[in-house]
Design a protein around this motif. Sequence first.
Motif: not given
Length: 124
Positions: A43-60
Amino acid sequence: QVQLVESGGGLVQAGGSLRLSCAVSGRTYSNNVMAWFRQAPGKEREFVATQTWRGDITYYADSVKGRFTISGDYAKNTVYLQMNSLKPEDTAVYYCAAGLLVGKVVPVDRIRYWGQGTQVTVSS
């Protein structure tokens, strides 16, 4: 020179938990976010989660929302991925990455730095 080094992968039964760590050395661009990706065999590589360095924005990714948590001890330049209620379909090599946020995801082609990956295997 930026290096990302993952650890914490392994074999776990379905329903179990694992915590992945990513140690970041060197300085990334100030507008980078930290992210986790995964790639299952064939399978292709897929996005799981991300966070800004400040920790104020998170997506899954929808597939992990409510089960996985990304966090960071940014004073120690370490990013974590807490994975709970693991399923066999979560089996993959998990990669730590630093790149640019586009909307609510970090596209693969916007990644500036990759770790070497750590294997997570969930048995049924």
